[in-house]
Design an enzyme around this catalytic site. Sequence first.
Site: not given
Length: 225
Positions: A48, A74-76
């Site tokens: 990530r 960027i999403s959790q």
Amino acid sequence: MTPRLRLQPEAVGMGMTSQRVRDRLVERLRESGIADERVLNAIRTLPRHLFVDEALATRAYEDTALPIGHSQTISQPWVVARMTEVLLETSPKKVLEIGTGSGYQAAVLAMLGLEVHTVERIGDLLRQARKRLRQLGMNVRSKHDDGRIGWAEHGPYDAIIVTAAAPALVPVLVEQLAVGGQLVAPVGGSGSQSLVRLLKRPDGSVEETTLAPVVFVPLLSGTLD
Ligand code: SAH
């Protein structure tokens, strides 16, 4: 087929971005209710930190959304994991994502062997995402467009995942969903939304379920370079 990752040298064995840190995130997700081993494995494998700016790399394995520029995030990881887990329940093959952003959610889906199509309205973010996905050897089809019109050319889709929030589900996207297919999207105004799942039944009727409270950036109209 699960693509083989071409990991960059900087993706392995580097302090805060090491495999151990990634394993810890996976344990945390498991404790927060993520149970699908395929999803946990994809998150364990995917670097990530390569999807965020280098300055934020050390925070990439915290369970939190991070800025990716242009006021986007960027999403959790928990949200990515939960949405993916929900999508897998109906065993989709072909998926459409609206809101490519960093490309991380698309990469998770591609790692799970899905045929991924993704649409992003900000050209600069899409170019960066494409580069990352290419470097990781991931095969994802992408388009620079306003995703509120979907991507009719390749539809209908077994699943559609929207990663930006709108006040209501977008009817055109529901139209591009195959019978038996599933759409997952955050619905609500700025600040807080609910994750909503829509199932298209064989008779064409739809069933909507609210899954969890979430926070997403808004689904906006038009495109930017
Ligand atoms: N899935 C992304 C999350 C990105 S945040 C990831 O894994 O990183 C949401 C993204 O949706 C942003 O990049 C934003 O530009 C994009 N977006 C917002 N409205 C959109 C629209 N109408 N069409 C396509 N993308 C949109």
